[in-house]
Design an enzyme around this catalytic site. Structure first.
Site, mmCIF file in Angstrom:
data_model
loop_
_atom_site.group_PDB
_atom_site.id
_atom_site.type_symbol
_atom_site.label_atom_id
_atom_site.label_comp_id
_atom_site.label_asym_id
_atom_site.label_seq_id
_atom_site.Cartn_x
_atom_site.Cartn_y
_atom_site.Cartn_z
ATOM 1 N N CYS A 81 0.985 -0.968 -0.326
ATOM 2 C CA CYS A 81 -0.116 0.124 -0.148
ATOM 3 C C CYS A 81 0.778 1.201 -0.129
ATOM 4 O O CYS A 81 1.068 2.004 -1.230
ATOM 5 C CB CYS A 81 -1.030 -0.422 1.070
ATOM 6 N N HIS A 168 -3.667 -5.470 1.005
ATOM 7 C CA HIS A 168 -3.193 -6.144 2.562
ATOM 8 C C HIS A 168 -2.539 -7.196 1.917
ATOM 9 O O HIS A 168 -4.040 -7.759 2.469
ATOM 10 C CB HIS A 168 -3.561 -4.665 3.446
ATOM 11 N N GLU A 170 -1.691 -9.078 4.805
ATOM 12 C CA GLU A 170 -1.051 -9.524 5.649
ATOM 13 C C GLU A 170 -3.001 -10.102 6.122
ATOM 14 O O GLU A 170 -3.205 -10.416 7.951
ATOM 15 C CB GLU A 170 -0.482 -8.354 6.855
#
Length: 511
Positions: A81, A168, A170
């Site tokens: 990002c 993202h 994660e």
């Protein structure tokens, strides 16, 4: 020496999730503020670098940037990002506020496969959270994937192993995010997965023995996961040189001292010093209703009692604490200090004048890793899987002033709730559960008589790290059974409610 990954933190709420995912691959990583020097980075000797997201915007002045030297290290870099946008602007690209802001789920369309996207389908569900976008991509980058609103959702440098993700990987909402991270670290970074609980234990034992020698080590043992695993690890390393002190504040869980004695009865020569200071704590809390004041009184009193007990040991040079990696990260905010909502639940550190060298054997671990280490050390599940418990104890679960009778009521009610969760196989399906005693009395009927007793609230939440939480949807019949038991067995409580608030806006603990 382990292969290591460096995560540079630019203030994203997801940075710890990046580290947790990397660790889940049995790869060691550390989070450091974005502003650390090139010398510090080189000293750490990472095999790869991950640049986190950020609440800041590169379209504004004074946006955080890493040391420019990272681009000359010759190691793989993954920008997530905001981290991707740093990668783009370094090579002359342009970032502008987007009129197509993406937040939430999106479909990633892969247009060119390479090692980073190996094993993914042509269309993947990912999680977006950005208001800026790349308006001009440097010619040295190639596009690997896009979404409807992001034509540059995944990019790669044509010469160097530098990758950018607009989404993202994660977060759990990116269905195959862990696969992307694994590809980056293992396929591209050629990093060996050599960070395991068993290697941590063996290396820690060697380190502790080398540091301590034949000296004694003090430990504040509370019965929680962190201090218990610290005790087990230290005992395995130095045996009877460990001197645990358990301070009974009178604000502990039901029969806590007896449970600790039972847990550690399997450790020969481990002589736990039990200090009953309940009268001291309760007398100092008399009439005190303000939560912060209660915390400070408990913190100061704990230090005073612990110091007194510690002073009775001669020749002690070390003090052990169960500090975890999230505590270390949060003490080194990448941008600045965040607002204090309330004092940390853990009782404060002991004063420097004790002149003891601090040992924190778990400071590299996340909570789930601590539990794995505890299991390997032979601690029972009743300790290893135990829910978090606040440092000030039941004082912050009794709303208003604290006294011995309120503590007794809360201990009994909480014991019923927790034991029923365990008996019904629900304890490990919620992150934290407890009872709160409210400063409210309501009319009830007990037998044929009118009662006017107190109210308690049941609280159970689902969370990963306590930063956010949602209430656990426990079965209604189960809640009904718990409520009936509390009202029937705890004389003084006649009404039970269930807290369905999430964090935010509420906090997990009530005080």
């Amino acid at each position: 020496m382990h292969n290591k990954v460096l995560i540079l933190d630019f203030g994203s709420q997801y940075t710890q999730l990046i580290a947790r995912n990397v660790r889940s691959l049995n790869i060691y990583c550390e989070i450091q503020p974005f502003r650390i020097s090139l010398e510090q980075i080189q000293s750490f000797a990472p095999k790869a670098i991950i640049l986190s997201g950020s609440p800041y915007s590169l379209s504004k002045k004074d946006s955080p940037k890493p040391n420019e030297g990272i681009w000359q290290l010759g190691i793989p870099i993954l920008g997530i990002c905001y981290g991707m946008q740093l990668l783009v602007t370094h090579y002359g690209g342009t970032i502008l506020p987007s009129n197509k802001r993406e937040y939430g789920s999106a479909i990633l369309n892969i247009v060119n496969y390479n090692e980073l996207l190996a094993g993914l389908k042509d269309r993947e569900e990912v999680w977006m959270s950005h208001s800026d976008a790349i308006s001009c991509l440097p010619e040295c980058f190639s596009v690997l994937a896009k979404t409807d609103k992001s034509p540059y959702a995944v990019i790669v440098h044509q010469k160097f192993p530098y990758y950018g993700l607009q989404f993202h990987p994660e977060v759990a909402d990116t269905k195959n995010g862990i696969k992307v991270l694994k590809n980056f670290l293992i396929k591209i970074g050629k990093i060996t997965a050599d960070w395991t609980p068993s290697t941590f234990i063996s290396e820690s034992i060697e380190k502790i023995r080398k540091q301590v020698g034949k000296q004694k080590v003090l430990l504040g043992l509370s019965g929680g996961v962190d201090s218990s695993v610290t005790a087990a690890l230290l005992y395995k390393a130095i045996g009877k040189q460990l001197l645990p002190i358990f301070v009974d504040t009178g604000l502990m869980r039901y029969n806590e001292a007896e449970r600790i004695k039972e847990t550690f009865s399997a450790y020969p020569d481990l002589n736990i010093r039990f200090v009953d200071a309940s009268n001291t704590f309760l007398s100092r809390l008399k009439g005190i209703s303000d939560p912060e004041t209660k915390r400070k009184i408990i913190g100061r009193t704990f230090i005073e009692v612990f110091e007194q007990a510690a002073s009775e040991y001669a020749g002690v040079h070390f003090l052990a604490q169960g500090t975890l990696y999230p505590d270390v990260i949060e003490s080194a905010s990448p941008i600045g200090l965040s607002a204090t909502i309330k004092s940390h639940h853990n009782v404060g550190g002991l004063p420097e004048k004790m002149n003891l060298v601090l040992i924190e054997p778990l400071r590299e671990l996340f909570k789930d890793e601590v539990r794995e280490v505890g299991t390997l050390l032979g601690l029972p599940d009743s300790i290893v899987q135990r829910h978090p418990f606040p440092g000030p104890g039941l004082a912050v679960r009794i709303i208003g002033a604290v006294n011995e009778e309120k503590v007794r009521l809360l201990q009994l009610a909480d014991e019923i709730f927790i034991s029923e969760l365990q008996k019904n196989g629900l304890y490990n399906r919620t992150w934290q559960a407890f009872v709160v005693l409210l400063p409210v009395r309501t009319v009830g009927v007990m037998g044929d008589e009118r009662s006017y007793d107190q109210v308690c609230a049941l609280r159970a939440v689902d969370s990963v790290d306590g930063m956010t939480a949602t209430f656990t949807p426990l079965p209604i019949k189960f809640l009904q059974k718990v409520a009936n038991r509390i009202c029937n067995e705890v004389k003084g409580i006649s009404r039970v409610v269930y807290d369905i608030s999430s964090k935010p806006p509420a906090t997990i603990e009530w005080e």
